[in-house]
Scaffold this motif. Structure first.
Motif, PDB file in Angstrom:
ATOM      1  N   GLY A  92       0.814  -1.206   0.000  1.00 27.72           N
ATOM      2  CA  GLY A  92       0.000   0.000   0.000  1.00 27.72           C
ATOM      3  C   GLY A  92       0.848   1.256   0.000  1.00 27.72           C
ATOM      4  O   GLY A  92       1.998   1.255   0.448  1.00 27.72           O
ATOM      5  N   TRP A  93       0.277   2.345  -0.517  1.00 27.15           N
ATOM      6  CA  TRP A  93       1.059   3.570  -0.688  1.00 27.15           C
ATOM      7  C   TRP A  93       1.547   4.156   0.632  1.00 27.15           C
ATOM      8  O   TRP A  93       2.588   4.806   0.688  1.00 27.15           O
ATOM      9  CB  TRP A  93       0.252   4.606  -1.468  1.00 27.15           C
ATOM     10  N   ARG A  94       0.836   3.924   1.721  1.00 30.62           N
ATOM     11  CA  ARG A  94       1.262   4.463   3.026  1.00 30.62           C
ATOM     12  C   ARG A  94       2.599   3.885   3.460  1.00 30.62           C
ATOM     13  O   ARG A  94       3.404   4.566   4.114  1.00 30.62           O
ATOM     14  CB  ARG A  94       0.189   4.192   4.079  1.00 30.62           C
ATOM     15  N   SER A  95       2.843   2.641   3.115  1.00 32.89           N
ATOM     16  CA  SER A  95       4.096   1.993   3.536  1.00 32.89           C
ATOM     17  C   SER A  95       5.318   2.666   2.918  1.00 32.89           C
ATOM     18  O   SER A  95       6.393   2.686   3.518  1.00 32.89           O
ATOM     19  CB  SER A  95       4.066   0.514   3.159  1.00 32.89           C
ATOM     20  N   ALA A  96       5.166   3.241   1.719  1.00 30.24           N
ATOM     21  CA  ALA A  96       6.289   3.940   1.090  1.00 30.24           C
ATOM     22  C   ALA A  96       6.674   5.175   1.898  1.00 30.24           C
ATOM     23  O   ALA A  96       7.861   5.480   2.063  1.00 30.24           O
ATOM     24  CB  ALA A  96       5.923   4.337  -0.339  1.00 30.24           C
ATOM     25  N   LEU A  97       5.685   5.885   2.424  1.00 31.61           N
ATOM     26  CA  LEU A  97       5.971   7.062   3.246  1.00 31.61           C
ATOM     27  C   LEU A  97       6.604   6.674   4.572  1.00 31.61           C
ATOM     28  O   LEU A  97       7.528   7.356   5.062  1.00 31.61           O
ATOM     29  CB  LEU A  97       4.680   7.853   3.481  1.00 31.61           C
ATOM     30  N   ILE A  98       6.131   5.593   5.168  1.00 32.89           N
ATOM     31  CA  ILE A  98       6.722   5.120   6.428  1.00 32.89           C
ATOM     32  C   ILE A  98       8.182   4.715   6.211  1.00 32.89           C
ATOM     33  O   ILE A  98       9.059   5.029   7.026  1.00 32.89           O
ATOM     34  CB  ILE A  98       5.909   3.939   6.990  1.00 32.89           C
ATOM     35  N   PHE A  99       8.444   4.051   5.105  1.00 31.22           N
ATOM     36  CA  PHE A  99       9.815   3.639   4.794  1.00 31.22           C
ATOM     37  C   PHE A  99      10.740   4.845   4.686  1.00 31.22           C
ATOM     38  O   PHE A  99      11.853   4.837   5.232  1.00 31.22           O
ATOM     39  CB  PHE A  99       9.825   2.845   3.483  1.00 31.22           C
ATOM     40  N   MET A 100      10.308   5.903   3.985  1.00 30.37           N
ATOM     41  CA  MET A 100      11.137   7.101   3.851  1.00 30.37           C
ATOM     42  C   MET A 100      11.380   7.754   5.215  1.00 30.37           C
ATOM     43  O   MET A 100      12.468   8.276   5.477  1.00 30.37           O
ATOM     44  CB  MET A 100      10.471   8.107   2.901  1.00 30.37           C
ATOM     45  N   SER A 101      10.403   7.719   6.076  1.00 36.49           N
ATOM     46  CA  SER A 101      10.569   8.290   7.408  1.00 36.49           C
ATOM     47  C   SER A 101      11.637   7.533   8.190  1.00 36.49           C
ATOM     48  O   SER A 101      12.497   8.133   8.841  1.00 36.49           O
ATOM     49  CB  SER A 101       9.240   8.262   8.165  1.00 36.49           C
ATOM     50  N   VAL A 102      11.612   6.232   8.115  1.00 44.98           N
ATOM     51  CA  VAL A 102      12.573   5.407   8.871  1.00 44.98           C
ATOM     52  C   VAL A 102      14.001   5.652   8.398  1.00 44.98           C
ATOM     53  O   VAL A 102      14.921   5.844   9.214  1.00 44.98           O
ATOM     54  CB  VAL A 102      12.205   3.919   8.753  1.00 44.98           C
ATOM     55  N   ILE A 103      14.229   5.655   7.087  1.00 44.40           N
ATOM     56  CA  ILE A 103      15.608   5.836   6.622  1.00 44.40           C
ATOM     57  C   ILE A 103      16.094   7.263   6.902  1.00 44.40           C
ATOM     58  O   ILE A 103      17.293   7.478   7.108  1.00 44.40           O
ATOM     59  CB  ILE A 103      15.765   5.479   5.127  1.00 44.40           C
ATOM     60  N   GLY A 104      15.189   8.232   6.958  1.00 48.89           N
ATOM     61  CA  GLY A 104      15.587   9.588   7.338  1.00 48.89           C
ATOM     62  C   GLY A 104      16.077   9.649   8.775  1.00 48.89           C
ATOM     63  O   GLY A 104      17.085  10.303   9.086  1.00 48.89           O
ATOM     64  N   ILE A 105      15.395   8.965   9.665  1.00 48.36           N
ATOM     65  CA  ILE A 105      15.800   8.945  11.073  1.00 48.36           C
ATOM     66  C   ILE A 105      17.138   8.234  11.233  1.00 48.36           C
ATOM     67  O   ILE A 105      18.010   8.676  12.004  1.00 48.36           O
ATOM     68  CB  ILE A 105      14.702   8.261  11.921  1.00 48.36           C
ATOM     69  N   VAL A 106      17.349   7.138  10.521  1.00 50.07           N
ATOM     70  CA  VAL A 106      18.628   6.420  10.586  1.00 50.07           C
ATOM     71  C   VAL A 106      19.766   7.317  10.121  1.00 50.07           C
ATOM     72  O   VAL A 106      20.840   7.357  10.736  1.00 50.07           O
ATOM     73  CB  VAL A 106      18.563   5.138   9.732  1.00 50.07           C
ATOM     74  N   TRP A 107      19.543   8.061   9.025  1.00 49.58           N
ATOM     75  CA  TRP A 107      20.588   8.967   8.538  1.00 49.58           C
ATOM     76  C   TRP A 107      20.939  10.018   9.601  1.00 49.58           C
ATOM     77  O   TRP A 107      22.115  10.333   9.798  1.00 49.58           O
ATOM     78  CB  TRP A 107      20.149   9.673   7.253  1.00 49.58           C
ATOM     79  N   CYS A 108      19.942  10.575  10.273  1.00 51.16           N
ATOM     80  CA  CYS A 108      20.194  11.588  11.304  1.00 51.16           C
ATOM     81  C   CYS A 108      21.100  11.054  12.403  1.00 51.16           C
ATOM     82  O   CYS A 108      21.997  11.761  12.893  1.00 51.16           O
ATOM     83  CB  CYS A 108      18.867  12.066  11.904  1.00 51.16           C
ATOM     84  N   PHE A 109      20.880   9.803  12.802  1.00 54.48           N
ATOM     85  CA  PHE A 109      21.715   9.194  13.835  1.00 54.48           C
ATOM     86  C   PHE A 109      23.167   9.096  13.370  1.00 54.48           C
ATOM     87  O   PHE A 109      24.099   9.445  14.106  1.00 54.48           O
ATOM     88  CB  PHE A 109      21.164   7.808  14.182  1.00 54.48           C
ATOM     89  N   ILE A 110      23.373   8.635  12.143  1.00 52.80           N
ATOM     90  CA  ILE A 110      24.738   8.512  11.609  1.00 52.80           C
ATOM     91  C   ILE A 110      25.385   9.888  11.466  1.00 52.80           C
ATOM     92  O   ILE A 110      26.576  10.080  11.771  1.00 52.80           O
ATOM     93  CB  ILE A 110      24.706   7.783  10.254  1.00 52.80           C
ATOM     94  N   TRP A 111      24.624  10.877  11.013  1.00 49.09           N
ATOM     95  CA  TRP A 111      25.123  12.235  10.816  1.00 49.09           C
ATOM     96  C   TRP A 111      25.676  12.825  12.109  1.00 49.09           C
ATOM     97  O   TRP A 111      26.777  13.387  12.143  1.00 49.09           O
ATOM     98  CB  TRP A 111      24.002  13.097  10.264  1.00 49.09           C
ATOM     99  N   LEU A 112      24.921  12.699  13.179  1.00 48.39           N
ATOM    100  CA  LEU A 112      25.344  13.275  14.458  1.00 48.39           C
ATOM    101  C   LEU A 112      26.627  12.627  14.973  1.00 48.39           C
ATOM    102  O   LEU A 112      27.413  13.265  15.686  1.00 48.39           O
ATOM    103  CB  LEU A 112      24.233  13.129  15.500  1.00 48.39           C
ATOM    104  N   ARG A 113      26.874  11.390  14.602  1.00 51.89           N
ATOM    105  CA  ARG A 113      28.051  10.678  15.106  1.00 51.89           C
ATOM    106  C   ARG A 113      29.288  10.896  14.242  1.00 51.89           C
ATOM    107  O   ARG A 113      30.410  10.661  14.712  1.00 51.89           O
ATOM    108  CB  ARG A 113      27.764   9.183  15.198  1.00 51.89           C
ATOM    109  N   THR A 114      29.131  11.340  13.003  1.00 48.77           N
ATOM    110  CA  THR A 114      30.277  11.338  12.085  1.00 48.77           C
ATOM    111  C   THR A 114      30.640  12.685  11.462  1.00 48.77           C
ATOM    112  O   THR A 114      31.789  12.868  11.055  1.00 48.77           O
ATOM    113  CB  THR A 114      30.025  10.343  10.932  1.00 48.77           C
ATOM    114  N   TRP A 115      29.714  13.630  11.350  1.00 46.70           N
ATOM    115  CA  TRP A 115      29.991  14.806  10.520  1.00 46.70           C
ATOM    116  C   TRP A 115      31.071  15.721  11.095  1.00 46.70           C
ATOM    117  O   TRP A 115      31.102  16.014  12.297  1.00 46.70           O
ATOM    118  CB  TRP A 115      28.721  15.632  10.301  1.00 46.70           C
ATOM    119  N   GLN A 116      31.932  16.185  10.210  1.00 47.27           N
ATOM    120  CA  GLN A 116      32.891  17.262  10.496  1.00 47.27           C
ATOM    121  C   GLN A 116      32.923  18.183   9.290  1.00 47.27           C
ATOM    122  O   GLN A 116      32.837  17.716   8.153  1.00 47.27           O
ATOM    123  CB  GLN A 116      34.304  16.718  10.741  1.00 47.27           C
ATOM    124  N   VAL A 117      33.053  19.490   9.532  1.00 50.48           N
ATOM    125  CA  VAL A 117      33.129  20.441   8.433  1.00 50.48           C
ATOM    126  C   VAL A 117      34.548  20.479   7.888  1.00 50.48           C
ATOM    127  O   VAL A 117      35.520  20.224   8.610  1.00 50.48           O
ATOM    128  CB  VAL A 117      32.672  21.852   8.878  1.00 50.48           C
TER     129      VAL A 117
END
Length: 413
Positions: free
Chosen positions: A152-177
């Motif tokens: 169903g189309w709702r599952s595609a939106l949920i999937f995008m939400s999950v991978i966005g949250i995972v990226w945020c976790f990795i970003w906070l642990r690794t980013w340097q300017v």
């Protein structure tokens, strides 16, 4: 660090592609017309345009680490209300919020990436970032199409939400300017170059390079947004492909665009390293590509075979796509480094006007056409004409080296 930003851009365009993939499902469930679907797509890009003007201010007020984390978190949650309360009103509000949060991100992502690359070598990282849109449509869009078809189309939106949250976790642990962004604190920008004097914004924004490239990228971005919003619908309704195959075929023009951007910018950077003028490698070359791509799109309405139509659209899209990264790199050259985020923010916000116009106008054309397939094909022809005209204007007017001296010479004076 550049790869981390490319992944963020893939997520960014995944959010955009998801709407195109579920557009027909939304149209059926919410009883929407093609013009209404187009209006929702254009509303997103209106908010995207407005948000883009805040890139410079956000870059000044917050660190790149903080601001990109906040924006990505908003993306992750913006579309979830539609999952639980599907209606036209919720759809419009959710897409508006998503567009507002994505608006500043393009300039800030480019600024963050440019912090790791010296000015003369920014064409290739620009291509990697712009190519993230193609990667998203090549790899992520077919997956989203399968998820939406299977669950169903709702599952595609949920999937995008999950991978966005995972990226945020990795970003906070690794980013340097990196070392090439001045004007930040020592802790975030150790070893940065000396900051050049700031100049009045009008001196940058009124240069012939900025104005002509804005028109050119806006015309190409209209094509990008129509592909994101309408191409799966065109493949399904106009060419007769199944809903699942239509989502998968979104990868075809995206693959062509990725090849065009990466190969074109590698060639541009190599010629620049050999001493070719900036105007030749970052203006004339991509503008000629846009002109040729527009000429290819012009013939779409006369194509009668579905596979041939997919190939022609892919070629026209792929050839013209090289403009996007090289235009960003060219515009970043004419301003002092401390004003890169603000300049790119305005540039990309104005570029998004193409996204504001393209999806809605395409919806109107489709509703007015005697046959939906002919309506979509006509829209592609019109975009080819507009991008060809804008390419000629860029060739005549744009010159980054000239305008760099004009802007900074006035600053020195």
């Amino acid at each position: 660090m550049t790869a981390l930003l490319v992944v963020l851009y893939i997520i960014n365009y995944g959010d955009k592609a998801a709407f195109g993939i579920i557009a027909q499902s939304l149209k059926d469930e919410l009883s929407m017309s093609a013009a209404q679907i187009g209006l929702v797509g254009s509303l997103f890009f209106f908010a995207f345009t407005v948000g883009g003007f805040f890139a410079g201010a956000l870059n000044k007020w917050l660190s790149l680490r903080t601001v990109l984390f906040v924006l990505a978190i908003v993306w992750a949650f913006a579309m979830l209300p539609l999952v639980f309360a599907a209606s036209v009103g919720v759809l419009m509000v959710s897409r508006f919020v998503l567009g507002l949060a994505e608006g500043p991100s393009s300039a800030l992502i480019h600024t963050a990436a440019y912090s790791w690359h010296e000015p003369g070598k920014r064409g290739f990282p620009s291509a990697l970032l712009s190519g993230a849109a193609s990667v998203s449509k090549i790899a992520l869009a077919p997956l989203l199409a399968w998820i939406a078809y299977s669950f169903g189309w709702r599952s595609a939106l949920i999937f995008m939400s999950v991978i966005g949250i995972v990226w945020c976790f990795i970003w906070l642990r690794t980013w340097q300017v990196g070392p090439y962004v001045p004007g930040k604190s020592t802790s975030e920008n150790a070893g940065s170059q000396a900051e050049e004097p700031r100049v009045p914004w009008r001196r940058i924004l009124l240069t012939r390079t900025f104005i002509s490239l804005t028109l050119l990228v806006a015309s190409l971005y209209a094509l990008v947004t129509v592909v994101l919003t309408w191409l799966p619908s065109y493949f399904e309704v106009g060419l007769g492909y199944s809903r699942l195959n239509s989502g998968v075929l979104l990868a075809a023009p995206s693959l062509a665009g990725l090849i065009g951007m990466v190969s074109g910018t590698l060639l541009s950077d190599r010629l620049s390293a050999k001493g070719w003028p900036t105007r030749a490698v970052r203006i004339v070359f991509p503008a000629l590509c846009a002109f040729i791509g527009g000429a290819v799109l012009f013939i779409v309405p006369i194509i009668t075979t579905p596979l041939a139509a997919v190939i022609v659209i892919s070629i026209g899209y792929g050839i013209g796509a090289v403009v996007l990264p090289l235009a960003n790199a060219a515009v970043s050259q004419i301003c002092p480094p401390a004003q890169t985020a603000g300049t790119l923010g305005v540039f990309l916000a104005l570029m998004a006007i193409g996204g504001l116009v393209g999806p809605y106008v395409t919806g109107l054309i489709v509703d007015a056409a005697s046959d939906p397939g002919l309506g979509y094909a006509t829209a592609f022809r019109i975009m080819g004409i507009v991008s060809g005209v804008c390419a000629v204007l860029a060739i005549v007017l744009a010159d980054p080296d000239r305008d760099k001296q004009l802007v900074r010479g006035k600053a020195s004076a």
